[in-house]
Design a protein around this motif. Structure first.
Motif, PDB file in Angstrom:
ATOM      1  N   SER A  99     -33.336 -13.620  -5.249  1.00 50.59           N
ATOM      2  CA  SER A  99     -34.710 -14.106  -5.204  1.00 50.59           C
ATOM      3  C   SER A  99     -35.011 -15.004  -6.403  1.00 50.59           C
ATOM      4  O   SER A  99     -35.657 -16.046  -6.269  1.00 50.59           O
ATOM      5  N   GLU A 100     -34.531 -14.621  -7.570  1.00 52.32           N
ATOM      6  CA  GLU A 100     -34.749 -15.423  -8.776  1.00 52.32           C
ATOM      7  C   GLU A 100     -34.066 -16.781  -8.664  1.00 52.32           C
ATOM      8  O   GLU A 100     -34.648 -17.807  -9.035  1.00 52.32           O
ATOM      9  N   TYR A 101     -32.837 -16.803  -8.157  1.00 54.21           N
ATOM     10  CA  TYR A 101     -32.139 -18.076  -7.972  1.00 54.21           C
ATOM     11  C   TYR A 101     -32.857 -18.952  -6.946  1.00 54.21           C
ATOM     12  O   TYR A 101     -32.972 -20.168  -7.118  1.00 54.21           O
ATOM     13  N   LEU A 102     -33.355 -18.344  -5.879  1.00 51.63           N
ATOM     14  CA  LEU A 102     -34.058 -19.119  -4.855  1.00 51.63           C
ATOM     15  C   LEU A 102     -35.391 -19.657  -5.383  1.00 51.63           C
ATOM     16  O   LEU A 102     -35.800 -20.766  -5.010  1.00 51.63           O
ATOM     17  N   LYS A 103     -36.055 -18.902  -6.266  1.00 51.71           N
ATOM     18  CA  LYS A 103     -37.270 -19.415  -6.911  1.00 51.71           C
ATOM     19  C   LYS A 103     -36.933 -20.632  -7.765  1.00 51.71           C
ATOM     20  O   LYS A 103     -37.668 -21.625  -7.764  1.00 51.71           O
ATOM     21  N   LEU A 104     -35.829 -20.540  -8.509  1.00 58.71           N
ATOM     22  CA  LEU A 104     -35.399 -21.664  -9.333  1.00 58.71           C
ATOM     23  C   LEU A 104     -35.127 -22.887  -8.465  1.00 58.71           C
ATOM     24  O   LEU A 104     -35.511 -24.007  -8.814  1.00 58.71           O
ATOM     25  N   LYS A 105     -34.491 -22.675  -7.325  1.00 53.98           N
ATOM     26  CA  LYS A 105     -34.208 -23.778  -6.405  1.00 53.98           C
ATOM     27  C   LYS A 105     -35.513 -24.434  -5.937  1.00 53.98           C
ATOM     28  O   LYS A 105     -35.606 -25.662  -5.857  1.00 53.98           O
ATOM     29  N   THR A 106     -36.523 -23.603  -5.674  1.00 56.50           N
ATOM     30  CA  THR A 106     -37.832 -24.129  -5.284  1.00 56.50           C
ATOM     31  C   THR A 106     -38.446 -24.953  -6.409  1.00 56.50           C
ATOM     32  O   THR A 106     -39.015 -26.033  -6.172  1.00 56.50           O
ATOM     33  N   ILE A 141     -31.481 -28.639 -16.934  1.00 56.26           N
ATOM     34  CA  ILE A 141     -32.013 -27.278 -17.042  1.00 56.26           C
ATOM     35  C   ILE A 141     -30.877 -26.343 -17.408  1.00 56.26           C
ATOM     36  O   ILE A 141     -29.696 -26.682 -17.239  1.00 56.26           O
ATOM     37  N   TYR A 142     -31.233 -25.184 -17.890  1.00 60.80           N
ATOM     38  CA  TYR A 142     -30.248 -24.155 -18.194  1.00 60.80           C
ATOM     39  C   TYR A 142     -30.295 -23.110 -17.090  1.00 60.80           C
ATOM     40  O   TYR A 142     -31.358 -22.622 -16.738  1.00 60.80           O
ATOM     41  N   VAL A 143     -29.118 -22.780 -16.576  1.00 61.80           N
ATOM     42  CA  VAL A 143     -29.011 -21.837 -15.474  1.00 61.80           C
ATOM     43  C   VAL A 143     -28.116 -20.684 -15.909  1.00 61.80           C
ATOM     44  O   VAL A 143     -27.048 -20.907 -16.491  1.00 61.80           O
ATOM     45  N   LEU A 203     -25.692 -22.207 -18.627  1.00 61.99           N
ATOM     46  CA  LEU A 203     -25.085 -23.528 -18.630  1.00 61.99           C
ATOM     47  C   LEU A 203     -26.136 -24.612 -18.451  1.00 61.99           C
ATOM     48  O   LEU A 203     -27.039 -24.478 -17.621  1.00 61.99           O
ATOM     49  N   GLN A 204     -25.984 -25.689 -19.226  1.00 62.88           N
ATOM     50  CA  GLN A 204     -26.858 -26.835 -19.053  1.00 62.88           C
ATOM     51  C   GLN A 204     -26.349 -27.626 -17.859  1.00 62.88           C
ATOM     52  O   GLN A 204     -25.159 -27.954 -17.778  1.00 62.88           O
ATOM     53  N   MET A 205     -27.258 -27.918 -16.920  1.00 63.83           N
ATOM     54  CA  MET A 205     -26.868 -28.631 -15.702  1.00 63.83           C
ATOM     55  C   MET A 205     -27.919 -29.664 -15.345  1.00 63.83           C
ATOM     56  O   MET A 205     -29.095 -29.498 -15.681  1.00 63.83           O
ATOM     57  N   THR A 206     -27.477 -30.692 -14.627  1.00 62.71           N
ATOM     58  CA  THR A 206     -28.441 -31.601 -14.030  1.00 62.71           C
ATOM     59  C   THR A 206     -29.086 -30.867 -12.864  1.00 62.71           C
ATOM     60  O   THR A 206     -28.592 -29.823 -12.426  1.00 62.71           O
ATOM     61  N   LEU A 207     -30.165 -31.423 -12.342  1.00 65.09           N
ATOM     62  CA  LEU A 207     -30.833 -30.780 -11.217  1.00 65.09           C
ATOM     63  C   LEU A 207     -29.899 -30.693 -10.009  1.00 65.09           C
ATOM     64  O   LEU A 207     -29.890 -29.687  -9.296  1.00 65.09           O
ATOM     65  N   GLU A 208     -29.110 -31.736  -9.788  1.00 59.01           N
ATOM     66  CA  GLU A 208     -28.165 -31.734  -8.666  1.00 59.01           C
ATOM     67  C   GLU A 208     -27.087 -30.670  -8.857  1.00 59.01           C
ATOM     68  O   GLU A 208     -26.727 -29.962  -7.915  1.00 59.01           O
ATOM     69  N   GLU A 209     -26.556 -30.565 -10.076  1.00 55.20           N
ATOM     70  CA  GLU A 209     -25.539 -29.550 -10.356  1.00 55.20           C
ATOM     71  C   GLU A 209     -26.117 -28.142 -10.182  1.00 55.20           C
ATOM     72  O   GLU A 209     -25.466 -27.262  -9.605  1.00 55.20           O
ATOM     73  N   ALA A 210     -27.329 -27.949 -10.670  1.00 53.71           N
ATOM     74  CA  ALA A 210     -27.973 -26.640 -10.554  1.00 53.71           C
ATOM     75  C   ALA A 210     -28.205 -26.286  -9.087  1.00 53.71           C
ATOM     76  O   ALA A 210     -27.983 -25.151  -8.676  1.00 53.71           O
ATOM     77  N   ASP A 211     -28.620 -27.274  -8.304  1.00 54.67           N
ATOM     78  CA  ASP A 211     -28.853 -27.063  -6.875  1.00 54.67           C
ATOM     79  C   ASP A 211     -27.564 -26.593  -6.185  1.00 54.67           C
ATOM     80  O   ASP A 211     -27.571 -25.616  -5.438  1.00 54.67           O
ATOM     81  N   ILE A 249     -26.553 -23.072  -7.408  1.00 54.77           N
ATOM     82  CA  ILE A 249     -27.395 -22.028  -6.813  1.00 54.77           C
ATOM     83  C   ILE A 249     -26.960 -21.748  -5.379  1.00 54.77           C
ATOM     84  O   ILE A 249     -26.870 -20.587  -4.966  1.00 54.77           O
ATOM     85  N   ASP A 250     -26.669 -22.800  -4.624  1.00 52.65           N
ATOM     86  CA  ASP A 250     -26.216 -22.603  -3.242  1.00 52.65           C
ATOM     87  C   ASP A 250     -24.963 -21.731  -3.201  1.00 52.65           C
ATOM     88  O   ASP A 250     -24.881 -20.795  -2.405  1.00 52.65           O
ATOM     89  N   GLU A 251     -23.993 -22.033  -4.048  1.00 49.52           N
ATOM     90  CA  GLU A 251     -22.751 -21.249  -4.079  1.00 49.52           C
ATOM     91  C   GLU A 251     -22.994 -19.830  -4.583  1.00 49.52           C
ATOM     92  O   GLU A 251     -22.432 -18.873  -4.061  1.00 49.52           O
ATOM     93  N   LYS A 252     -23.828 -19.704  -5.597  1.00 49.79           N
ATOM     94  CA  LYS A 252     -24.123 -18.385  -6.170  1.00 49.79           C
ATOM     95  C   LYS A 252     -24.807 -17.498  -5.130  1.00 49.79           C
ATOM     96  O   LYS A 252     -24.456 -16.325  -4.974  1.00 49.79           O
ATOM     97  N   VAL A 253     -25.756 -18.063  -4.390  1.00 48.56           N
ATOM     98  CA  VAL A 253     -26.481 -17.290  -3.375  1.00 48.56           C
ATOM     99  C   VAL A 253     -25.528 -16.882  -2.245  1.00 48.56           C
ATOM    100  O   VAL A 253     -25.589 -15.750  -1.768  1.00 48.56           O
ATOM    101  N   LYS A 254     -24.621 -17.778  -1.848  1.00 50.35           N
ATOM    102  CA  LYS A 254     -23.633 -17.414  -0.815  1.00 50.35           C
ATOM    103  C   LYS A 254     -22.792 -16.226  -1.278  1.00 50.35           C
ATOM    104  O   LYS A 254     -22.547 -15.287  -0.520  1.00 50.35           O
ATOM    105  N   HIS A 255     -22.332 -16.290  -2.517  1.00 49.41           N
ATOM    106  CA  HIS A 255     -21.526 -15.202  -3.078  1.00 49.41           C
ATOM    107  C   HIS A 255     -22.333 -13.903  -3.119  1.00 49.41           C
ATOM    108  O   HIS A 255     -21.833 -12.825  -2.751  1.00 49.41           O
TER     109      HIS A 255
END
Length: 156
Positions: free
Chosen positions: A52-59, A94-96, A104-112, A115-121
């Motif tokens: 839920s926290e990762y999905l909020k970040l994605k939003t 952003i930091y994720v 980790l410091q990531m661009t918005l695209e990298e973070a996106d 997050i997709d891979e992390k949520v799948k896992h």
């Protein structure tokens, strides 16, 4: 724990040997299977909370993109619903939380993508815990079923 299972069995009318067996199985359920079930369900709930926290970040990332925000003023939860104002002068990075206390410091695209891979896992892990909980529930039902069958055989 569940209404499907008998909560109290009066053993005083049965043979002492049966009383001993029933007592051991009841203790096994109470001291092993039910705590195992609670533990697995807690692990699964923790995974769902993190997802839920990762999905909020994605939003939030989507909001930053769609509104074209280059800087951001927000509130940050420091824990226990204690919020402080925060100003982000540059939203291009952003930091994720990557896990194990690393951020980790990531661009918005990298973070996106991360997050997709992390949520799948995490979904796979939650499914594993759900399956494990089902197996434990089946064991509990099986033991109770065996006990009820033993009582039915003796009552006949």
């Amino acid at each position: 724990m569940n209404e499907d299972y008998p909560q109290h069995v009066h053993l005083s009318d049965y043979h002492p040997e049966l009383q001993s067996v029933v007592s051991k199985y009841s203790e096994f359920i109470s001291n092993k299977l039910e705590p195992d079930l609670e533990g697995v369900l807690e692990l699964r709930d923790t995974i769902y909370t993190r997802m839920s926290e990762y999905l909020k970040l994605k939003t939030h990332i989507d909001t930053i993109r769609t509104q074209g925000l280059e800087e951001l003023e927000t509130k940050v939860d420091l824990g226990s619903d204690f919020f402080v104002k925060a100003f982000v002068p540059d939203t291009s990075f952003i930091y994720v939380s990557a896990g194990f206390g690393f951020h980790l410091q990531m661009t918005l695209e990298e973070a996106d993508a991360f997050i997709d891979e992390k949520v799948k896992h995490m979904e796979k892990l939650a499914d594993k815990y759900t399956e494990e909980a089902g197996e434990i529930r089946a064991k509990i039902k099986m033991v109770y079923g065996a006990l009820m069958e033993a009582f039915n055989i003796i009552d006949k």
